[in-house]
Write a protein that holds these residues in place. Structure first.
Motif, PDB file in Angstrom:
ATOM      1  N   SER A  65      -4.055  -4.414   3.344  1.00 56.78           N
ATOM      2  CA  SER A  65      -3.905  -3.120   2.936  1.00 56.78           C
ATOM      3  C   SER A  65      -4.388  -2.024   3.863  1.00 56.78           C
ATOM      4  N   GLY A  66      -5.904  -2.430   4.474  1.00 53.92           N
ATOM      5  CA  GLY A  66      -6.374  -1.751   5.415  1.00 53.92           C
ATOM      6  C   GLY A  66      -5.591  -1.196   6.505  1.00 53.92           C
ATOM      7  N   VAL A  67      -5.064  -2.289   7.231  1.00 51.29           N
ATOM      8  CA  VAL A  67      -3.994  -1.805   8.342  1.00 51.29           C
ATOM      9  C   VAL A  67      -2.992  -0.885   7.762  1.00 51.29           C
ATOM     10  N   TYR A  68      -2.442  -1.652   6.886  1.00 54.07           N
ATOM     11  CA  TYR A  68      -0.915  -0.913   6.205  1.00 54.07           C
ATOM     12  C   TYR A  68      -1.335   0.638   6.108  1.00 54.07           C
ATOM     13  N   ASN A  69      -2.326   1.071   5.153  1.00 54.68           N
ATOM     14  CA  ASN A  69      -2.615   2.260   4.790  1.00 54.68           C
ATOM     15  C   ASN A  69      -3.287   3.179   6.241  1.00 54.68           C
ATOM     16  N   SER A  70      -3.918   2.539   6.883  1.00 51.78           N
ATOM     17  CA  SER A  70      -4.157   3.280   8.236  1.00 51.78           C
ATOM     18  C   SER A  70      -3.074   3.661   8.925  1.00 51.78           C
ATOM     19  N   LEU A  71      -1.941   2.758   9.244  1.00 51.58           N
ATOM     20  CA  LEU A  71      -0.729   3.133   9.956  1.00 51.58           C
ATOM     21  C   LEU A  71      -0.225   4.131   9.136  1.00 51.58           C
ATOM     22  N   LYS A  72       0.093   4.139   7.779  1.00 53.24           N
ATOM     23  CA  LYS A  72       1.017   5.074   7.109  1.00 53.24           C
ATOM     24  C   LYS A  72       0.389   6.475   7.062  1.00 53.24           C
ATOM     25  N   GLU A  73      -1.028   6.486   7.081  1.00 52.02           N
ATOM     26  CA  GLU A  73      -1.752   7.761   6.932  1.00 52.02           C
ATOM     27  C   GLU A  73      -1.398   8.426   8.370  1.00 52.02           C
ATOM     28  N   ARG A  74      -1.283   7.861   9.393  1.00 53.53           N
ATOM     29  CA  ARG A  74      -1.064   8.321  10.573  1.00 53.53           C
ATOM     30  C   ARG A  74       0.327   8.668  10.970  1.00 53.53           C
ATOM     31  N   GLY A  75       1.381   8.389   9.948  1.00 55.13           N
ATOM     32  CA  GLY A  75       2.611   8.949  10.129  1.00 55.13           C
ATOM     33  C   GLY A  75       3.409   7.455  10.668  1.00 55.13           C
ATOM     34  N   ILE A  76       3.055   6.380  10.699  1.00 53.61           N
ATOM     35  CA  ILE A  76       3.618   5.325  11.134  1.00 53.61           C
ATOM     36  C   ILE A  76       4.508   4.361  10.024  1.00 53.61           C
ATOM     37  N   LYS A  77       5.441   4.450  10.208  1.00 47.17           N
ATOM     38  CA  LYS A  77       6.478   3.857   9.224  1.00 47.17           C
ATOM     39  C   LYS A  77       6.261   2.246   9.417  1.00 47.17           C
ATOM     40  N   VAL A  78       5.997   1.504   8.291  1.00 50.09           N
ATOM     41  CA  VAL A  78       5.480   0.218   8.310  1.00 50.09           C
ATOM     42  C   VAL A  78       6.661  -0.428   7.411  1.00 50.09           C
ATOM     43  N   ILE A  79       7.611  -1.268   8.061  1.00 47.28           N
ATOM     44  CA  ILE A  79       8.422  -2.089   7.201  1.00 47.28           C
ATOM     45  C   ILE A  79       8.032  -3.526   7.117  1.00 47.28           C
TER      46      ILE A  79
END
Length: 123
Positions: free
Chosen positions: A70-84
């Motif tokens: 969740s830490g990596v997922y949220n960090s990526l999303k918060e910076r505008g990176i879409k995570v599939i």
């Protein structure tokens, strides 16, 4: 407009089951439906934020993986990176599905994991 996509892979063939265990980050630059660049990224630092730092340095738009914390997922999303998430299969097939608009993300409940402690389980 091009998109910079990373597939988290194992041995360069398949999507790795967990982003934290992948040994190759494969970059594909897509312009429309055409791959205009493909290369293996350098391995991120083995520190907190190493994956995020690499994705930001490489200006990644989309990360494709199966499971991740969740830490990596949220960090990526918060910076505008879409995570599939929830993606399995051969890298090229996954990429072709993405280009065709047929790749869907799994649920956060099933593929994003929260760790209570920072200890990783041993086998």
């Amino acid at each position: 407009m091009s998109k910079r996509i990373v597939i988290c892979s194992k041995e360069g063939r398949k999507v790795e089951k967990h982003l934290g265990h992948c040994n190759e980050y494969l970059l594909y630059v897509i312009d429309g439906k055409e791959v205009i660049e493909k290369r293996k990224l350098s391995e991120p630092e083995k520190v907190h934020g190493g994956v995020l730092k690499l994705m930001l340095e490489e200006k990644i738009d989309v990360v494709i993986t199966c499971n991740l914390s969740s830490g990596v997922y949220n960090s990526l999303k918060e910076r505008g990176i879409k995570v599939i998430i929830g993606v399995t299969g051969e890298n090229e097939q996954v990429l072709n599905k993405y280009i065709a608009g047929e790749l869907t993300s799994g649920s956060e409940e099933d593929f994003v994991h929260t760790y209570i402690s920072h200890e990783h389980p041993t086998k």
